[in-house]
Motif scaffolding. Structure first.
Motif, PDB file in Angstrom:
ATOM      1  N   ASP A  12       0.832  -1.210   0.000  1.00 30.72           N
ATOM      2  CA  ASP A  12       0.000   0.000   0.000  1.00 30.72           C
ATOM      3  C   ASP A  12       0.866   1.260   0.000  1.00 30.72           C
ATOM      4  OD1 ASP A  12       0.879  -0.838   2.434  1.00 30.72           O
ATOM      5  OD2 ASP A  12      -0.773   0.009   3.591  1.00 30.72           O
ATOM      6  N   ILE A  13       2.171   1.117   0.184  1.00 28.57           N
ATOM      7  CA  ILE A  13       3.069   2.280   0.106  1.00 28.57           C
ATOM      8  C   ILE A  13       3.614   2.403  -1.313  1.00 28.57           C
ATOM      9  CG2 ILE A  13       5.109   3.365   1.079  1.00 28.57           C
ATOM     10  CD1 ILE A  13       4.710   1.741   3.590  1.00 28.57           C
ATOM     11  N   TRP A  14       4.159   1.286  -1.828  1.00 30.54           N
ATOM     12  CA  TRP A  14       4.584   1.248  -3.231  1.00 30.54           C
ATOM     13  C   TRP A  14       3.822   0.093  -3.882  1.00 30.54           C
ATOM     14  CZ3 TRP A  14       8.586   1.365   0.535  1.00 30.54           C
ATOM     15  CH2 TRP A  14       9.350   2.529   0.570  1.00 30.54           C
ATOM     16  N   ARG A  15       3.115   0.358  -4.968  1.00 31.21           N
ATOM     17  CA  ARG A  15       2.341  -0.720  -5.580  1.00 31.21           C
ATOM     18  C   ARG A  15       3.239  -1.813  -6.159  1.00 31.21           C
ATOM     19  NH1 ARG A  15      -1.667   1.938  -9.617  1.00 31.21           N
ATOM     20  NH2 ARG A  15      -0.405   3.769  -9.174  1.00 31.21           N
ATOM     21  N   THR A  16       4.487  -1.449  -6.511  1.00 33.90           N
ATOM     22  CA  THR A  16       5.388  -2.440  -7.085  1.00 33.90           C
ATOM     23  C   THR A  16       5.675  -3.568  -6.098  1.00 33.90           C
ATOM     24  OG1 THR A  16       7.542  -2.759  -8.087  1.00 33.90           O
ATOM     25  CG2 THR A  16       7.425  -1.121  -6.374  1.00 33.90           C
ATOM     26  N   ALA A  17       5.453  -3.317  -4.805  1.00 30.88           N
ATOM     27  CA  ALA A  17       5.744  -4.343  -3.794  1.00 30.88           C
ATOM     28  C   ALA A  17       4.822  -5.541  -3.909  1.00 30.88           C
ATOM     29  CB  ALA A  17       5.634  -3.735  -2.404  1.00 30.88           C
ATOM     30  N   ASP A  18       3.677  -5.371  -4.584  1.00 32.68           N
ATOM     31  CA  ASP A  18       2.700  -6.458  -4.703  1.00 32.68           C
ATOM     32  C   ASP A  18       3.364  -7.738  -5.222  1.00 32.68           C
ATOM     33  OD1 ASP A  18       0.669  -8.142  -5.449  1.00 32.68           O
ATOM     34  OD2 ASP A  18      -0.676  -6.575  -6.143  1.00 32.68           O
ATOM     35  N   TRP A  19       3.893  -7.680  -6.429  1.00 31.00           N
ATOM     36  CA  TRP A  19       4.495  -8.881  -7.014  1.00 31.00           C
ATOM     37  C   TRP A  19       5.807  -9.242  -6.332  1.00 31.00           C
ATOM     38  CZ3 TRP A  19       4.102 -10.016 -12.928  1.00 31.00           C
ATOM     39  CH2 TRP A  19       2.745 -10.105 -13.286  1.00 31.00           C
ATOM     40  N   LEU A  20       6.567  -8.240  -5.935  1.00 34.28           N
ATOM     41  CA  LEU A  20       7.861  -8.537  -5.303  1.00 34.28           C
ATOM     42  C   LEU A  20       7.642  -9.304  -3.993  1.00 34.28           C
ATOM     43  CD1 LEU A  20       9.600  -5.087  -5.909  1.00 34.28           C
ATOM     44  CD2 LEU A  20      10.117  -7.214  -7.074  1.00 34.28           C
ATOM     45  N   GLU A  21       6.606  -8.923  -3.242  1.00 35.47           N
ATOM     46  CA  GLU A  21       6.315  -9.641  -1.996  1.00 35.47           C
ATOM     47  C   GLU A  21       5.779 -11.029  -2.284  1.00 35.47           C
ATOM     48  OE1 GLU A  21       3.769  -7.070   0.263  1.00 35.47           O
ATOM     49  OE2 GLU A  21       5.456  -5.985   1.126  1.00 35.47           O
ATOM     50  N   ARG A  22       4.978 -11.152  -3.337  1.00 39.33           N
ATOM     51  CA  ARG A  22       4.484 -12.487  -3.692  1.00 39.33           C
ATOM     52  C   ARG A  22       5.645 -13.406  -4.047  1.00 39.33           C
ATOM     53  NH1 ARG A  22      -0.103 -12.168  -8.111  1.00 39.33           N
ATOM     54  NH2 ARG A  22       0.038 -14.434  -7.984  1.00 39.33           N
TER      55      ARG A  22
END
Lengths: 160, 421
Positions: A98-108
């Motif tokens: 929710d801070i950087w949207r790019t974290a979505d896939w990187l966290e997955r």
């Protein structure tokens, strides 16, 4: 760079565990519970508008899994590594998607391969491996090869 | 620098928007359909599956599904010595393998604090820029083919073939070159190769111009690309796009300028920047990048001196790099060094971590390495630009026509070998 770290140390006195320098790069080791607050501060107050990478490392001897964030400011080119050490028995940390949207896939990807669970992630599911895969391959105890074929593999003639 | 030449663009009359306007005006009674595009679809450039939810021909949502090509390269690299890990990087972005190899070598050198020679540095810059040119030319060819401009495909492949001939002369292989080595490069250039590179490179802008003459003012090309798959600068930064995709949205950001590696700060070149972040700007940015790469290669080759040594000569450095094969087979000393380096290799410092990024043709290719105290990296993570930029696809294609999905995927230039690793 040191100004940002000093400000973090002032605002989050309990968060910063260690500051390490190597090869011209600064690593900030933070308390996992405060990692999100530190990263939010970096994005919203210090101008680190770009998240270059999220990675992880497993240290079986010390019983920990590190989650490594790489926030960066595209204006000044400043870059900081934020490392949050988690216990290997229960590696849970709050999501930063929710801070950087790019974290979505990187966290997955980190969840898929290392088994770190990100609390509050909108869609925490495997991304590179099949949904029914068991285990987390990037952990050190995961073997390079097994004795058998993957249980879901059936030769074409045996397929129902 | 700006990429738009106002003379070049046709005035827009909105002819391309008729379909979209029709859908809205007629208020047709439609229902949503879910369609799988891929994983075996010629326009997805590999095994990419897109789950599209469609309202008529309009995309309501798109969800990329990746992982079909996952080979566990990171895990494999963590069980091999660092020298052995290099050939695996060829198989990530297989359209510019040379920059992957050299990137990993540069990352290991940063971890073990090793300085390469001046000649090696120059050769690396030339190799990386040649990889960029050949990758962008291939992108132009396949994108034009996806959109229906088959002629450009043949023009561009003719040009790309010249680069692959050069890679073959340089490395012995056309695709999986494995040319980067820790501490240097696999082998020296043959006499006369530098002149040949210069000759080929100088011809490239002419060949690119031919393709541009077919496309830049072509009505079909403009309508298939302009205002298709747009993304704003804020969204692009938030989604972590990098390379030409980020620059097309108007963000002036290039790793070569921001964190100069291999001495890129010595060279005079400009960063092309777009305005609208649509497919057409991504096309213009890549075309201009080819011309800038040509400029860099010309400058680098001026510094190239074949008489200098490729590897450092001091005794301590010899324990880092594999000696050239011809010397291994003829000299006792080098044979011993080869044995020591292949079995022991460079020791990585325990617990130290580095992140080394290069501006690969697709964007920021990052290497996160953690030392283990032995010759094997404790952790070897590759930040691949294609993986991150694919994440931006749903936002770009939302509300566009299904045919625009093809153009947008192509314009992002994803390589699935790199997405899935």
């Amino acid at each position: 760079m040191s100004e940002v770290i000093q400000e973090i140390a002032r605002k989050f006195p309990a968060a910063v565990k260690e500051v390490a320098e190597y090869a011209g790069e600064t690593t900030l080791v933070v308390e996992p519970g405060q990692a999100k607050a530190v990263l939010r501060f970096l994005k919203e107050s210090a101008g680190f508008n770009y998240l270059a990478d999220i990675s992880s490392a497993h240290w079986p001897d010390e019983g920990r899994i590190d989650v490594v964030y790489l926030p960066r400011s595209l204006k000044t080119g400043e870059q900081l590594r934020v490392r949050a050490p988690l216990p290997v028995e229960n590696p849970v940390i709050e999501t930063v998607s929710d801070i950087w949207r790019t974290a979505d896939w990187l966290e997955r990807e980190v969840y898929d391969l290392m088994g770190v669970r990100f609390g509050g992630h909108p869609n925490l599911s495997r991304i590179l491996l099949p949904e029914d895969f068991e285990g987390y391959p990037l952990r050190k105890e995961y073997p390079m090869e097994g004795d058998d074929e993957w249980r879901n593999y059936l030769p074409p003639e045996e397929k129902p | 620098m700006t990429i738009h030449d106002d003379q070049q663009l046709l005035p827009k009359d909105g002819a391309g928007d008729v379909n979209r306007a029709d859908v809205e005006r007629l208020d047709l009674n439609t229902e949503l359909v879910t369609v799988n595009m891929g994983p075996q679809h010629p326009a997805t450039h590999g095994v990419l599956r897109l789950v599209l939810t469609l309202d008529g021909e309009v995309v309501v949502s798109a969800q990329p599904q990746v992982g079909y090509l996952h080979r566990g390269i990171e895990k494999i690299a963590e069980t091999l010595t660092l020298h052995q890990a290099i050939p695996y990087t060829d198989r990530m972005d297989y359209l510019s393998p040379i920059s992957n190899n050299i990137g990993l070598a540069g990352a290991v050198e940063k971890l073990i604090q090793f300085q390469v020679t001046e000649k090696c540095r120059v050769m690396r810059v030339v190799c990386c820029e040649m990889a960029r040119i050949s990758s962008h030319i291939l992108w132009l060819a396949t994108t034009a083919l996806d959109i229906g401009a088959a002629t450009v495909y043949f023009y561009a492949f003719t040009e790309r073939e010249k680069y692959y001939d050069l890679f073959e002369k340089m490395t012995g292989a056309r695709f999986t070159v494995s040319y980067g080595r820790i501490g240097g490069l696999a082998r020296d250039w043959e006499p006369g190769l530098a002149e040949e590179i210069l000759r080929v490179v100088r011809e490239t802008p002419k060949a690119i111009k031919e393709c541009e003459n077919l496309l830049s003012r072509n009505r079909i090309w403009i309508e298939r690309n302009q205002d298709v798959g747009p993304i704003s600068a804020d969204d692009a930064i938030d989604l972590g796009l990098s390379g030409p995709n980020l620059r097309a949205s108007g963000v002036e950001w290039d790793i070569r300028k921001a964190y100069p590696y291999f001495g890129y700060d010595h060279y005079d070149f400009e960063i092309p920047v777009g305005e609208h972040g649509d497919c057409y700007d991504r096309y213009l940015v890549r075309m201009e990048e080819i011309r800038q790469s040509v400029k860099i290669i010309e400058q680098a080759l001026k510094e190239y001196d074949p008489s200098l040594p490729l590897f450092p000569q001091d005794e301590q450095s010899r324990k880092i790099f594999l000696p050239p094969k011809e010397r291994v087979l003829t000299k006792m000393e080098e044979l011993i060094h080869q044995f020591i380096v292949a079995t022991e290799g460079p020791k990585t410092p325990l617990g130290k971590e580095i992140y080394f990024a290069i501006e690969a043709p697709k964007g920021e290719l990052g290497f996160y390495l953690v030392g283990s105290g032995t010759n094997v990296a404790h952790r070897c993570h590759f930040r691949s630009p294609s993986f991150v930029s694919l994440q931006g696809l749903p936002i770009m294609v939302k509300g566009q026509m299904i045919a625009d999905v093809i153009a947008t995927v192509a314009s992002l230039d994803p390589v699935l070998g790199e997405v899935d690793r």
